[in-house]
Each structure stands twice: as C-alpha cells, then as structure tokens.
Design an enzyme around this catalytic site. Structure first.
Site, PDB file in Angstrom:
ATOM      1  N   ASN A 126       0.831  -1.209   0.000  1.00  0.00           N
ATOM      2  CA  ASN A 126       0.000   0.000   0.000  1.00  0.00           C
ATOM      3  C   ASN A 126       0.868   1.263   0.000  1.00  0.00           C
ATOM      4  OD1 ASN A 126      -0.063   1.329   2.959  1.00  0.00           O
ATOM      5  ND2 ASN A 126       0.173  -0.881   3.162  1.00  0.00           N
ATOM      6  N   TYR A 150      11.001   2.861   0.377  1.00  0.00           N
ATOM      7  CA  TYR A 150      10.394   1.518   0.367  1.00  0.00           C
ATOM      8  C   TYR A 150       9.224   1.472  -0.630  1.00  0.00           C
ATOM      9  CZ  TYR A 150       7.311  -2.205   2.126  1.00  0.00           C
ATOM     10  OH  TYR A 150       6.471  -3.284   2.228  1.00  0.00           O
ATOM     11  N   ARG A 188      -6.136   2.868  11.729  1.00  0.00           N
ATOM     12  CA  ARG A 188      -5.811   2.721  10.306  1.00  0.00           C
ATOM     13  C   ARG A 188      -5.891   1.257   9.875  1.00  0.00           C
ATOM     14  NH1 ARG A 188      -1.014   1.233   8.205  1.00  0.00           N
ATOM     15  NH2 ARG A 188      -0.676   1.650   5.992  1.00  0.00           N
TER      16      ARG A 188
HETATM   17  P1  NAI Z   1       9.462  -9.451   6.928  1.00  0.00           P
HETATM   18  O1  NAI Z   1      10.408  -8.307   7.081  1.00  0.00           O
HETATM   19  O2  NAI Z   1       8.990 -10.140   8.153  1.00  0.00           O
HETATM   20  O3  NAI Z   1      10.074 -10.536   5.931  1.00  0.00           O
HETATM   21  C1  NAI Z   1      10.883 -10.206   4.841  1.00  0.00           C
HETATM   22  C2  NAI Z   1      11.944 -11.267   4.704  1.00  0.00           C
HETATM   23  O4  NAI Z   1      12.814 -10.884   3.622  1.00  0.00           O
HETATM   24  C3  NAI Z   1      12.832 -11.410   5.951  1.00  0.00           C
HETATM   25  O5  NAI Z   1      12.807 -12.746   6.428  1.00  0.00           O
HETATM   26  C4  NAI Z   1      14.198 -10.983   5.510  1.00  0.00           C
HETATM   27  O6  NAI Z   1      15.254 -11.735   6.084  1.00  0.00           O
HETATM   28  C5  NAI Z   1      14.144 -11.199   4.004  1.00  0.00           C
HETATM   29  N1  NAI Z   1      15.104 -10.339   3.317  1.00  0.00           N
HETATM   30  C6  NAI Z   1      15.400  -9.040   3.590  1.00  0.00           C
HETATM   31  N2  NAI Z   1      16.395  -8.626   2.808  1.00  0.00           N
HETATM   32  C7  NAI Z   1      16.740  -9.664   2.020  1.00  0.00           C
HETATM   33  C8  NAI Z   1      17.727  -9.861   1.033  1.00  0.00           C
HETATM   34  N3  NAI Z   1      18.575  -8.889   0.671  1.00  0.00           N
HETATM   35  N4  NAI Z   1      17.814 -11.072   0.440  1.00  0.00           N
HETATM   36  C9  NAI Z   1      16.972 -12.067   0.807  1.00  0.00           C
HETATM   37  N5  NAI Z   1      16.021 -11.950   1.741  1.00  0.00           N
HETATM   38  C10 NAI Z   1      15.908 -10.763   2.353  1.00  0.00           C
HETATM   39  O7  NAI Z   1       8.218  -8.871   6.101  1.00  0.00           O
HETATM   40  P2  NAI Z   1       6.753  -9.485   5.964  1.00  0.00           P
HETATM   41  O8  NAI Z   1       5.848  -8.743   6.843  1.00  0.00           O
HETATM   42  O9  NAI Z   1       6.810 -10.947   6.044  1.00  0.00           O
HETATM   43  O10 NAI Z   1       6.400  -9.068   4.475  1.00  0.00           O
HETATM   44  C11 NAI Z   1       6.668  -9.919   3.383  1.00  0.00           C
HETATM   45  C12 NAI Z   1       6.604  -9.099   2.094  1.00  0.00           C
HETATM   46  O11 NAI Z   1       5.320  -8.498   1.990  1.00  0.00           O
HETATM   47  C13 NAI Z   1       7.615  -7.963   2.054  1.00  0.00           C
HETATM   48  O12 NAI Z   1       8.107  -7.846   0.731  1.00  0.00           O
HETATM   49  C14 NAI Z   1       6.810  -6.737   2.416  1.00  0.00           C
HETATM   50  O13 NAI Z   1       7.356  -5.577   1.819  1.00  0.00           O
HETATM   51  C15 NAI Z   1       5.455  -7.096   1.842  1.00  0.00           C
HETATM   52  N6  NAI Z   1       4.376  -6.447   2.567  1.00  0.00           N
HETATM   53  C16 NAI Z   1       4.021  -6.864   3.834  1.00  0.00           C
HETATM   54  C17 NAI Z   1       2.989  -6.269   4.498  1.00  0.00           C
HETATM   55  C18 NAI Z   1       2.524  -6.738   5.835  1.00  0.00           C
HETATM   56  O14 NAI Z   1       1.552  -6.178   6.335  1.00  0.00           O
HETATM   57  N7  NAI Z   1       3.148  -7.726   6.461  1.00  0.00           N
HETATM   58  C19 NAI Z   1       2.261  -5.124   3.900  1.00  0.00           C
HETATM   59  C20 NAI Z   1       2.709  -4.771   2.575  1.00  0.00           C
HETATM   60  C21 NAI Z   1       3.718  -5.424   1.942  1.00  0.00           C
HETATM   61  C1  15L Z   2       4.006  -2.590   4.691  1.00  0.00           C
HETATM   62  O1  15L Z   2       4.294  -2.488   3.514  1.00  0.00           O
HETATM   63  C2  15L Z   2       4.935  -3.215   5.654  1.00  0.00           C
HETATM   64  O2  15L Z   2       5.684  -4.245   5.079  1.00  0.00           O
HETATM   65  C3  15L Z   2       4.263  -3.719   6.902  1.00  0.00           C
HETATM   66  O3  15L Z   2       5.267  -3.968   7.871  1.00  0.00           O
HETATM   67  C4  15L Z   2       3.227  -2.750   7.424  1.00  0.00           C
HETATM   68  O4  15L Z   2       3.855  -1.626   7.909  1.00  0.00           O
HETATM   69  C5  15L Z   2       2.244  -2.386   6.331  1.00  0.00           C
HETATM   70  O5  15L Z   2       2.881  -1.998   5.144  1.00  0.00           O
HETATM   71  C6  15L Z   2       1.255  -1.284   6.726  1.00  0.00           C
HETATM   72  O6  15L Z   2       1.155  -0.312   6.001  1.00  0.00           O
HETATM   73  O7  15L Z   2       0.588  -1.428   7.751  1.00  0.00           O
END
Ligand code: NAI
Ligand code: 15L
Length: 280
Positions: A126, A150, A188
């Site tokens: 988002n 980001y 939010r």
């Molecule tokens: P997270 O931060 O918990 O997991 C991301 C993973 O990517 C981590 O395990 C980290 O070690 C790995 N990583 C980071 N840099 C790296 C690199 N250079 N090479 C290989 N691996 C690497 O994030 P989460 O919450 O699991 O999110 C997963 C995906 O979804 C992310 O791309 C995030 O941007 C996206 N996202 C997540 C949201 C959420 O609400 N959890 C919202 C919007 C997007």
């Molecule tokens: C994201 O993109 C992030 O990865 C997550 O950690 C949350 O911050 C989420 O957006 C959000 O907007 O709540």
C-alpha cells in the site's frame, strides 16, 4: 513481444504448482505462507538470508541474498512459479532499499526470464499509494504516490513486472498488501487489515487464475471501511472472508491522532513521516 492475451502455463484445473519458490520464507508472512501454501505446491523451495529449519519432505532451503545476481539466478532455476515476499519490508535508507528491493526484484525477474518461469506473485505494498488521503477510494489505475524509498521500490517492482510481461510474457500479480498481521492494531489497520487466510486465498487465486496477465490487486480483508476498490481484479475470483470488526473496540479505545497529523491524513500512515536518512 507477447500480447496481453498470452496463454497461462497454469491451466485452471491445475491444483498444484510443481516447484514453488517462496522468497522471504523466514519473515512474518513467509512463515505463514510456508504452511498455508503447502496444499498448492508439490514441492517448495524456501529462501531467505538464513537457513530455514525443520524442513519437511516437500521443502528445500536455499540461503540467498537477493542483491546477489548470480545467486538469485541459481535460486530461480528449476522453479515453476514464484511468490516473492523477500526484501526489506519497512522504510530504510535508499542505499539499503536499492540492494534488497530494487536490485533484488530485477535479479528475480532476470532469473525468471532466463529459466522460463512464467508466473510470479509479487508482494507490493500500500506504500506505493501511501500519499493518497485516508478516506479517498482509489483503484488499481490511480496515480502512484509512493510514501518513501520503500514505497518507491515497490512501485519500481510493479513497473518492472509490467515490462517483463509486455516483453517476455511473464505474468505477475502485484499485491498491494495493506497490513497483514495477526491483529489490526490501530484505527488505520481496521481499514488496511488483511487476514492470513485472505492473503493465502489471494495468492492461491493469483497462482491458478487461467489468465493473469499483469494485475495490480489490493490486499485487504472485507473490512467495514474501505479505501481500495478491487473490482478490476474480479477475474481472479478473490473474495475475502474475514474482516477487522473483532479488533475495533480495542483499536478505538486509544484516542485518535491529531487531525493535522500526517499519519492520520495519509493512507500510508506512519511511513509518510519516516526519514530523511542522512548517509553522507
Ligand atoms: P518481513 O520483514 O517479516 O520478511 C521479509 C523477509 O525478507 C525477511 O525474512 C528478511 O530476512 C528477508 N530479506 C530481507 N532482505 C533480504 C535480502 N537482501 N535477500 C533475501 N532476503 C531478504 O516482512 P513481511 O511482513 O513478512 O512481508 C513480506 C513481504 O510483503 C515484504 O516484501 C513486504 O514488503 C510485503 N508487505 C508486507 C505487508 C505486511 O503487512 N506484512 C504489507 C505490505 C507489503
Ligand atoms: C508494509 O508495507 C509493511 O511491510 C508492513 O510492515 C506494514 O507496515 C504495512 O505496510 C502497513 O502499512 O501497515
């Protein structure tokens, strides 16, 4: 060149991807998807910066830094579809975002092109549209208004994947995920929350839609209030089952932010106030 009507390599009757690559497998969502996507893959290649443990028979673990082009090429080889969750998931300096997210997504698509992977689910965010105002209802065609480096990296990933579809026919669903956590923790998030069950279903729909093309989809549950109109993605068949009502009382027990606080004004919430990052 390929047309927008390129045939999918995954017929609608397919119930399992042969070998599914999950990047970011050690992260918050990766740990969930490692389990919840299991029924939809014959085998899973799990990748992150560190080794995944407690591997099951259908799983393999590959340590890989997305910033390393040759390593990502090896990682992608032999996979049939990719769920790309890896990378930095919050705001960081441009230099950090450049390596993990911008170079990372480029390396992934180059690997896909070289090794014939035809379908990718890309975790966008988002924060690609974070500077739209709260309360404004937007769809996938709205102007991008990234709220930081980001968000810019996710915007780049969306454009890059469009290019790889137009040029090479690699189909992608860009998931503009809201907030996917066990709970909607604040006002939010009552609007942006995406349950793990709905996230899994959204990814399943994207993996098996007969024709995906290049789709931009918002990732939110069926919450009472909505900022995102997902009607353009109706062909994917995604129907969220959950909503954030059970978190409302607790989230609303905290006084609202001041009306002129950017965190309250913009959809990106706190991300719009991150930085600047002094790196000189
Ligand atoms: P997270 O931060 O918990 O997991 C991301 C993973 O990517 C981590 O395990 C980290 O070690 C790995 N990583 C980071 N840099 C790296 C690199 N250079 N090479 C290989 N691996 C690497 O994030 P989460 O919450 O699991 O999110 C997963 C995906 O979804 C992310 O791309 C995030 O941007 C996206 N996202 C997540 C949201 C959420 O609400 N959890 C919202 C919007 C997007
Ligand atoms: C994201 O993109 C992030 O990865 C997550 O950690 C949350 O911050 C989420 O957006 C959000 O907007 O709540």
């Amino acid at each position: 060149m390929t047309s927008n009507n390129s045939d999918s390599i995954l017929p609608s009757s397919a119930s399992k991807v042969k070998r599914l690559l999950l990047t970011g497998a050690a992260g918050g969502l990766g740990r969930v998807l490692r389990e919840s996507l299991m029924p939809f893959a014959q085998s899973m290649r799990l990748s992150d910066l560190k080794e995944l443990d407690a591997l099951k028979a259908h799983e393999e673990s590959v340590v890989c830094d997305l910033a390393d082009k040759a390593a990502v090429d090896e990682l992608v080889k032999g996979c049939d579809a990719i769920v790309h969750m890896g990378g930095l998931s919050t705001e960081h300096s441009f230099e950090q975002i450049l390596e993990a997210n911008i170079k990372g997504v480029f390396h992934l698509y180059e690997g896909a092109r070289r090794h014939g992977v035809k379908r990718i689910v890309f975790a966008s965010s988002n924060h690609v549209i974070g500077f739209h105002k709260q309360g404004e209802v937007i769809d996938a065609n709205c102007a991008k208004r990234p709220d930081g480096y980001y968000g810019l990296s996710k915007s780049f990933g969306e454009d890059l994947s469009r290019f790889y579809f137009d040029r090479y026919g690699i189909e992608t669903a860009c998931l503009r995920i809201g907030s996917s956590f066990p709970e909607a923790k604040d006002r939010r998030m009552l609007i942006t929350w995406l349950s793990y069950r709905d996230l899994t279903e959204l990814i399943r729909c994207c993996l098996f839609a007969p024709k995906l093309g290049h789709a931009i989809v918002y990732g939110a549950s069926d919450n009472r209030d909505k900022w995102w109109d997902n009607s353009q993605a109706a062909h994917l068949g995604f129907k969220p089952q959950d909503n954030s009502e059970r978190f409302r009382a607790k989230a609303e027990s905290v006084p609202p932010l001041a009306e002129d606080d950017p965190v309250r004004i913009y959809q990106g919430g706190a991300f719009v106030k991150a930085g600047p990052f002094e790196t000189l």
